[in-house]
Enzyme design. Structure first.
Site, PDB file in Angstrom:
ATOM      1  N   GLU A 138       0.813  -1.224   0.000  1.00 52.66           N
ATOM      2  CA  GLU A 138       0.000   0.000   0.000  1.00 52.66           C
ATOM      3  C   GLU A 138       0.842   1.267   0.000  1.00 52.66           C
ATOM      4  O   GLU A 138       0.486   2.248  -0.654  1.00 52.66           O
ATOM      5  CB  GLU A 138      -0.955   0.013   1.196  1.00 52.66           C
ATOM      6  CG  GLU A 138      -2.103  -0.989   1.096  1.00 52.66           C
ATOM      7  CD  GLU A 138      -1.762  -2.354   1.664  1.00 52.66           C
ATOM      8  OE1 GLU A 138      -0.613  -2.561   2.098  1.00 52.66           O
ATOM      9  OE2 GLU A 138      -2.657  -3.225   1.684  1.00 52.66           O
ATOM     10  N   HIS A 178     -10.910  -5.254  10.888  1.00 55.78           N
ATOM     11  CA  HIS A 178     -11.598  -5.171   9.597  1.00 55.78           C
ATOM     12  C   HIS A 178     -12.983  -4.545   9.719  1.00 55.78           C
ATOM     13  O   HIS A 178     -13.825  -4.745   8.845  1.00 55.78           O
ATOM     14  CB  HIS A 178     -11.778  -6.559   8.972  1.00 55.78           C
ATOM     15  CG  HIS A 178     -10.529  -7.169   8.410  1.00 55.78           C
ATOM     16  ND1 HIS A 178      -9.528  -7.678   9.194  1.00 55.78           N
ATOM     17  CD2 HIS A 178     -10.113  -7.362   7.133  1.00 55.78           C
ATOM     18  CE1 HIS A 178      -8.562  -8.161   8.432  1.00 55.78           C
ATOM     19  NE2 HIS A 178      -8.886  -7.985   7.169  1.00 55.78           N
TER      20      HIS A 178
END
Ligand code: TPP
Lengths: 341, 341
Positions: free
Chosen positions: B68, B137
């Protein structure tokens, strides 16, 4: 310095060890097939990921058993393992309490994390096992566990696991460098199952083998081909022994296989190898080899299967019989409580 | 200002509406491209790029390695050169591994350059819980992005806004963080919410960034909210209508810039305020809304305001625990009753 080797295929692993490796793989597979069954049992009508006794994402490791079995056969409870979002095979091979793990996956108060963590966040202080849902982020904590072990003059080691997709993350490279620099007793394991969710290895990784990346940090890199548990066992044995002797970290990559979707519910439309994937299932292949070597017959095979089944069903029954956490306590355990340890 | 090419009754889910805006902007401007993990043939884990790979191919809908920092940084660099990248961070929870690129680079380059360099980039990311995916998450975290200066932050709640805000975000010369709640996307594998499929204008559709919507008019109490919580609040408002309680629902749609005028006008009318925010309770959006009202005119409120938020604790895995911490119908109803008492 740097060695990149593929271990030979003719194994001299002792027969007792080979049967143990087999037992571990069968236990893991039996466990995951039971979780698969429980996971899908109550998702309908249709498939609602949030429904059922086991809600949320579920990442199963079926096909990757040889990696965990081969590596963990060299570890004791005193060694640390930091695993990934796909943690069950390493957890089981490392000897985690099957009932407490299962209760966690079922979100019960008797679970490893009292139902707070879930399947991607299993923490067992007894076996020094942990895992993380954030890619490659299990590598750095392994450094600290290894640091503690060596500072205290023990020969304990840490094993850190990622997938081949995660090996492209910054934390992977920073960890290899720091471990090499400080000679930390870590064995870095990369499970190359060819897929990072839907992205094939060829589209994610610039080098053919992550073992080559070890060279950048001056540590040994070994790649085991063919998902071969005996070869993993042998390669890991050398690397673990090396770390225990204080000779520093190393990297082991295993070419392995993801038999199922990335997570349950993944239709795998992107996948090109689905037709033949079951032919490469490592467990029947190992069974055949053990038969050929005269180590396994139908009777033993059935016995191993039955033992595994009994343990797994007991763990699932334990989880189902366990109490759910009290919703009034949903915000407990943010900070340690007086006398909580 | 909302422009609509032709009246339509065509209904889309939020994911497809979002992808439609991207497709239209990509057709109009060759400098627009989309990259991230599993955004290619897979179509995005949450359907954000459904069908785009088929139309635009791998040179403009680009699967990345799990790196990322590198690929978000790449987006920044391309934007600096005048391209219009849309970069997906799969879950907002993963910002930790790449936050430096986001808040020190994407968000600050324009300022540091004294306004001479622009970064016309869109960062898309999924937020929200409710399906037992555990604490790594399930976070919303929009308050964190909004707190760090230099990036606009938009949060659509419905399909038409998802399209209109995406069009604006792509055309905006500032970096825009576009945060979509998994629960509003209308995904086949999640609990269906009837408001996640709705009429979407077919042609160009622009929803300006920084303008809240009055999702429902009412006179007794103002509920300021956003994203999936808009759906829950509208459900509650419909129910309370039967009891003669008239709830005005403000859908913020954008955190940065924040449309304080619409909030103030509504509170001036009702004299009562509830904020519903799935982000953590402290130091975030809900406090910001209360502060804005009190700063503007402490006399506007006829009753102490209430906040319905996620408490300052990680989001638990077990279903019952998670439901207890999320701002759902019961807690919203209770808060409305309290300010009316
Ligand atoms: C920092 C971060 N980025 C992305 C993800 C989403 N994600 C979860 S698993 C996965 C693929 C991992 O592939 P690999 O490392 O090869 O492991 P495998 O799933 O194949 O076992 C991705 C992208 C994540 N969890 N964390």
């Amino acid at each position: 310095m740097t060695t990149t080797v593929t271990p030979p295929q003719d194994h001299d692993t002792s027969s007792g060890v080979r049967l143990d490796l087999y037992r571990t793989m069968v236990l893991v597979r039996t466990y995951e097939m039971a979780i698969l069954r429980e996971y899908h049992a109550d998702k309908g009508p249709g498939f609602d990921i949030g429904k059922g006794l086991v809600p949320g994402e579920m990442h199963l490791s079926a096909g990757q058993e040889p990696v965990a079995a081969g590596v963990c056969a060299h570890l004791t409870e005193d060694d640390a393992v930091t695993a990934t979002h796909r943690p069950h095979h390493f957890a089981i091979a490392h000897g985690i309490d099957l009932e407490a793990m299962t209760a966690e996956i079922f979100g019960r108060e008797t679970g490893l994390g009292r139902g707070r963590g879930g399947h991607m966040h299993l923490f067992d202080p007894k076996t020094h096992f942990s895992c993380s849902g954030i890619i490659a982020e299990g590598y750095p904590p392994a450094l600290g566990q290894a640091f503690a072990f060596s500072r205290r003059g023990t020969d304990r080691i840490a094993v850190a696991v990622t997938g081949e997709g995660a090996a492209n993350q910054g934390a992977f490279h920073e960890s290899l460098n720091l471990a090499a620099l400080w000679h930390l007793p870590v064995v870095f394991v990369v499970e190359d199952n060819q897929w990072g969710i839907s992205v094939p290895r060829s589209a994610s990784t610039a080098v053919p083998s992550n073992a080559d990346r070890a060279a950048a940090y001056g540590i040994p890199g070994v790649r085991v081909e063919d998902n071969d548990v005996d070869a993993v066992f042998e390669a890991a044995g050398e690397l673990v022994a090396r770390a225990r002797r204080g000779e520093g970290p190393s990297l082991l990559e295993v070419s392995t296989l993801r038999l199922l979707g990335h997570f349950e519910g993944d239709a795998q439309g992107y996948r090109t190898d689905l037709d033949e994937v079951n032919e490469h299932d490592p467990i029947p292949r190992y069974e055949a080899r053990l038969r050929e070597a005269g180590l396994l017959d139908d009777a033993l095979r059935d016995e191993v299967a039955r033992e595994a089944e009994e343990r797994v069903e007991a763990a699932i029954a334990f989880a189902k019989d366990s109490p759910l956490p009290d919703p009034a306590e949903a915000t407990r355990y943010v900070f340690p409580e007086e006398g909580s340890r | 200002m909302t422009t609509t090419a032709a009246p339509t009754t065509r209904r889309l889910n939020t994911a497809k509406a979002m992808a439609e805006a991207i497709a239209q902007e990509m057709r109009a401007n060759p400098e627009v491209f989309y990259l991230g993990e599993d955004v290619g043939p897979y179509g995005g884990i949450f359907g954000s790029t459904t069908g785009l790979f088929e139309e635009f191919g791998p040179s403009r809908i680009i699967d990345t390695p799990i790196s990322e920092t590198a690929f978000i940084g790449l987006g920044i660099g391309a934007a600096v050169e005048g391209m219009r990248p849309i970069v997906e961070l799969m879950f907002a929870d993963f910002m930790g591994v790449c936050l430096d690129q986001i808040y020190n680079h994407m968000a600050k380059i324009h300022f540091e350059s004294g306004g001479n360099v622009t970064v016309p980039m869109v960062l898309t990311t999924a937020v929200g819980g409710g399906y037992s995916d555990g604490c790594q998450h399930s976070q919303t975290l929009w308050g964190t992005f909004a707190h760090l200066p230099g990036m606009k932050v938009v949060v659509p709640s419905n399909p038409a806004d998802a399209k209109g805000l995406m069009t604006s975000a792509i055309r905006d010369d500032a970096p825009v963080v576009y945060m979509f709640h998994k629960g509003v996307m209308g995904l086949p594998w999640m609990a269906k919410n009837r408001r996640s499929i709705d009429v979407v204008p077919e042609g160009e559709h622009v929803v300006p960034i920084g303008k809240a919507a009055v999702a429902r008019e009412g006179g007794d109490v103002t509920v300021v909210t956003l994203s999936l919580s808009v759906h829950h609040t509208l459900d509650v408002a419909e129910q309370l209508e039967g009891e003669g309680v008239s709830v005005e629902v403000i859908d913020l749609r954008s955190l940065v810039p924040l449309d304080r005028e619409t909030v103030l006008a509504s509170v001036a009318k009702t004299g009562r305020l509830v904020v519903v925010d799935e982000d953590y309770h402290s130091f975030g959006l809900s406090g910001e809304i209360l502060a804005s009202v009190v700063e503007a005119d402490p006399g506007l409120l006829r009753a102490a305001p209430r906040r319905v938020t996620t408490p300052d604790a990680p989001i638990p895995y077990a279903h019952g625990l998670e439901q207890a911490v999320l701002p759902l119908h019961d807690r919203i109803t209770a808060a409305i009753r309290e300010v009316l008492a």
